[in-house]
Design a protein around this motif. Structure first.
Motif, PDB file in Angstrom:
ATOM      1  N   GLU A   3     -27.035  -6.639  14.221  1.00 25.71           N
ATOM      2  CA  GLU A   3     -27.466  -7.773  13.403  1.00 25.71           C
ATOM      3  C   GLU A   3     -26.300  -8.703  13.100  1.00 25.71           C
ATOM      4  O   GLU A   3     -26.440  -9.923  13.125  1.00 25.71           O
ATOM      5  CB  GLU A   3     -28.104  -7.268  12.099  1.00 25.71           C
ATOM      6  N   ARG A   4     -25.130  -8.133  12.827  1.00 17.39           N
ATOM      7  CA  ARG A   4     -23.955  -8.974  12.582  1.00 17.39           C
ATOM      8  C   ARG A   4     -23.562  -9.748  13.830  1.00 17.39           C
ATOM      9  O   ARG A   4     -23.153 -10.916  13.758  1.00 17.39           O
ATOM     10  CB  ARG A   4     -22.783  -8.110  12.108  1.00 17.39           C
ATOM     11  N   LEU A   5     -23.686  -9.096  14.979  1.00 11.80           N
ATOM     12  CA  LEU A   5     -23.387  -9.784  16.233  1.00 11.80           C
ATOM     13  C   LEU A   5     -24.363 -10.937  16.465  1.00 11.80           C
ATOM     14  O   LEU A   5     -23.964 -12.030  16.866  1.00 11.80           O
ATOM     15  CB  LEU A   5     -23.463  -8.793  17.399  1.00 11.80           C
ATOM     16  N   ARG A   6     -25.631 -10.687  16.220  1.00 12.62           N
ATOM     17  CA  ARG A   6     -26.640 -11.726  16.414  1.00 12.62           C
ATOM     18  C   ARG A   6     -26.381 -12.922  15.499  1.00 12.62           C
ATOM     19  O   ARG A   6     -26.467 -14.070  15.918  1.00 12.62           O
ATOM     20  CB  ARG A   6     -28.038 -11.165  16.162  1.00 12.62           C
ATOM     21  N   LYS A   7     -26.048 -12.631  14.256  1.00 10.81           N
ATOM     22  CA  LYS A   7     -25.804 -13.714  13.320  1.00 10.81           C
ATOM     23  C   LYS A   7     -24.566 -14.514  13.717  1.00 10.81           C
ATOM     24  O   LYS A   7     -24.557 -15.743  13.632  1.00 10.81           O
ATOM     25  CB  LYS A   7     -25.638 -13.153  11.904  1.00 10.81           C
ATOM     26  N   ALA A   8     -23.531 -13.812  14.165  1.00 10.14           N
ATOM     27  CA  ALA A   8     -22.308 -14.506  14.583  1.00 10.14           C
ATOM     28  C   ALA A   8     -22.548 -15.354  15.822  1.00 10.14           C
ATOM     29  O   ALA A   8     -22.062 -16.484  15.926  1.00 10.14           O
ATOM     30  CB  ALA A   8     -21.199 -13.490  14.835  1.00 10.14           C
ATOM     31  N   ALA A   9     -23.303 -14.815  16.786  1.00 10.93           N
ATOM     32  CA  ALA A   9     -23.609 -15.573  17.994  1.00 10.93           C
ATOM     33  C   ALA A   9     -24.478 -16.780  17.686  1.00 10.93           C
ATOM     34  O   ALA A   9     -24.293 -17.868  18.247  1.00 10.93           O
ATOM     35  CB  ALA A   9     -24.290 -14.673  19.017  1.00 10.93           C
ATOM     36  N   LEU A  10     -25.444 -16.606  16.788  1.00  9.78           N
ATOM     37  CA  LEU A  10     -26.300 -17.716  16.390  1.00  9.78           C
ATOM     38  C   LEU A  10     -25.489 -18.796  15.686  1.00  9.78           C
ATOM     39  O   LEU A  10     -25.665 -19.986  15.939  1.00  9.78           O
ATOM     40  CB  LEU A  10     -27.415 -17.213  15.478  1.00  9.78           C
ATOM     41  N   GLN A  11     -24.591 -18.382  14.800  1.00  7.39           N
ATOM     42  CA  GLN A  11     -23.736 -19.330  14.104  1.00  7.39           C
ATOM     43  C   GLN A  11     -22.882 -20.112  15.092  1.00  7.39           C
ATOM     44  O   GLN A  11     -22.723 -21.330  14.984  1.00  7.39           O
ATOM     45  CB  GLN A  11     -22.841 -18.581  13.115  1.00  7.39           C
ATOM     46  N   ALA A  12     -22.340 -19.410  16.089  1.00  7.46           N
ATOM     47  CA  ALA A  12     -21.525 -20.073  17.102  1.00  7.46           C
ATOM     48  C   ALA A  12     -22.361 -21.034  17.939  1.00  7.46           C
ATOM     49  O   ALA A  12     -21.911 -22.123  18.307  1.00  7.46           O
ATOM     50  CB  ALA A  12     -20.856 -19.025  17.990  1.00  7.46           C
ATOM     51  N   ALA A  13     -23.598 -20.641  18.269  1.00  7.12           N
ATOM     52  CA  ALA A  13     -24.475 -21.526  19.036  1.00  7.12           C
ATOM     53  C   ALA A  13     -24.789 -22.797  18.250  1.00  7.12           C
ATOM     54  O   ALA A  13     -24.841 -23.898  18.805  1.00  7.12           O
ATOM     55  CB  ALA A  13     -25.762 -20.802  19.409  1.00  7.12           C
ATOM     56  N   ARG A  14     -24.999 -22.644  16.956  1.00  7.15           N
ATOM     57  CA  ARG A  14     -25.280 -23.812  16.120  1.00  7.15           C
ATOM     58  C   ARG A  14     -24.098 -24.776  16.077  1.00  7.15           C
ATOM     59  O   ARG A  14     -24.271 -25.978  15.885  1.00  7.15           O
ATOM     60  CB  ARG A  14     -25.636 -23.358  14.708  1.00  7.15           C
ATOM     61  N   ALA A  15     -22.889 -24.255  16.249  1.00  4.07           N
ATOM     62  CA  ALA A  15     -21.689 -25.085  16.176  1.00  4.07           C
ATOM     63  C   ALA A  15     -21.220 -25.573  17.540  1.00  4.07           C
ATOM     64  O   ALA A  15     -20.232 -26.293  17.626  1.00  4.07           O
ATOM     65  CB  ALA A  15     -20.566 -24.304  15.502  1.00  4.07           C
ATOM     66  N   SER A  16     -21.907 -25.197  18.628  1.00  5.03           N
ATOM     67  CA  SER A  16     -21.421 -25.535  19.956  1.00  5.03           C
ATOM     68  C   SER A  16     -21.557 -27.023  20.262  1.00  5.03           C
ATOM     69  O   SER A  16     -22.418 -27.721  19.735  1.00  5.03           O
ATOM     70  CB  SER A  16     -22.146 -24.706  21.020  1.00  5.03           C
TER      71      SER A  16
END
Length: 329
Positions: free
Chosen positions: A252-265
């Motif tokens: 879940e932490r990985l998913r949230k971090a990846a989602l956060q990074a995608a939002r900032a790409s």
């Protein structure tokens, strides 16, 4: 927990790290290897997407997500300060100790140490870079090569440098020093920063504007409206989420971090926003955002950006760790 619309696939990848040379992926010092999550979305006007799920031994996750273009503050990965980041107070102290007039004069003095951070097991050609941010921080960058995979996976020192600055929410880098003349690939990558032609670059001699290195550039102004956010500016790629159960606490932490990074790409040309997150054997998470170039090929993928975050935080055989700033020369 949340599930994100799109394609999900999970797989485990082996890791090797030997004799201070990195294999792809870079191995952490801790045993147990990495877990991975990548969130990827190709922009479509449709509100639906096909989905399949496949699970293998561990967790490499890919998700194709729907988004809309919006501007907002871009959350960035939290990584501890390292030898790749010099805080303003320490930079000022170093300037005084060396008897230099300005902070920008400190940059070339840091290049020999920055070069030592490079990991070029293929070419054996070390490149170091240093930049002064508008925040007063100094950022370092070095080239990273990955044996056994296509060369386009390489991270140039200048790309490392810009990604390092972006990870720390830097808004501009007016001065850059590089140990070698920047290649055309990197001169083009710099164009994604607003007013790039005014960035002052030093290789030998004095600082010169980027426009001297690339006098007739092709860049964002040729393809985008002026109001579109550029690299180092706030991004928010709104992604549609779907509730679901996936994995445990780390996943879940990985998913949230990846989602956060995608939002900032930064993906204004293709709309294919992507974020990648990985965890080492100690459960520490490192994330990276996809960064596009107007020339397409100089774009930097989210996996490479996550490796930058990992190395900046001191991962990969201890290079870059220690919590202190690099000494210059």
């Amino acid at each position: 927990m949340k599930k994100y619309k799109g394609c999900l696939c999970q797989i485990d990848l082996p890791l090797t790290y030997k004799d201070n040379q990195c294999k792809l992926p870079i191995c952490p010092q801790a045993s147990g290897g990495f877990k991975w999550h990548l969130h990827h979305h190709h922009h479509r006007r449709s509100s639906t997407a096909s989905r399949f799920t496949g699970k293998f031994e561990n967790s490499f996750s890919i998700s194709y997500l729907h988004r809309s273009r919006e501007m907002a503050a871009a959350p960035t990965a939290k990584i501890r300060r390292s030898r790749f980041v010099i805080e303003p107070e320490e930079a000022e102290q170093m300037r005084k100790e060396k008897g230099l007039e300005t902070l920008r004069d400190l940059l070339p003095a840091l290049l020999p140490a920055a070069r030592q951070l490079a990991r070029p097991p293929i070419s054996k050609f070390h490149v170091g870079a240093a930049a002064l941010g508008s925040s007063g921080r100094i950022y370092l960058g070095a080239n990273i090569e990955f044996p056994g995979v296509p060369l386009h996976q390489t991270i140039h020192a200048e790309q490392f440098l810009i990604t390092n600055a972006a990870l720390h929410s830097e808004t501009s880098i007016p001065f850059i020093a590089i140990s070698e003349l920047p290649c055309g690939h990197c001169r083009q990558f710099f164009q994604e920063i607003r007013s790039a032609s005014q960035i002052q670059i030093l290789v030998t001699g004095d600082f010169r504007p980027l426009s001297d290195f690339l006098p007739n550039p092709f860049g964002p102004s040729d393809l985008l409206h002026e109001e579109v956010p550029l690299l180092l500016e706030p991004h928010f790629n709104d992604l549609i989420e779907e509730v679901g159960e996936f994995g445990g606490e780390l996943e879940e932490r990985l998913r949230k971090a990846a989602l956060q990074a995608a939002r900032a790409s930064h993906a204004p040309y293709s709309g294919s926003v992507s974020g990648f997150a990985m965890a080492d054997g100690e459960g520490k998470v490192y994330a990276g955002s996809y960064t596009e170039s107007a020339a397409y090929n100089p774009s930097l993928g989210p996996v490479q950006a996550a490796f930058v975050a990992y190395v900046v935080a001191g991962g990969g055989g201890g290079v870059g760790g220690g919590g202190g700033a690099l000494g210059g020369g």
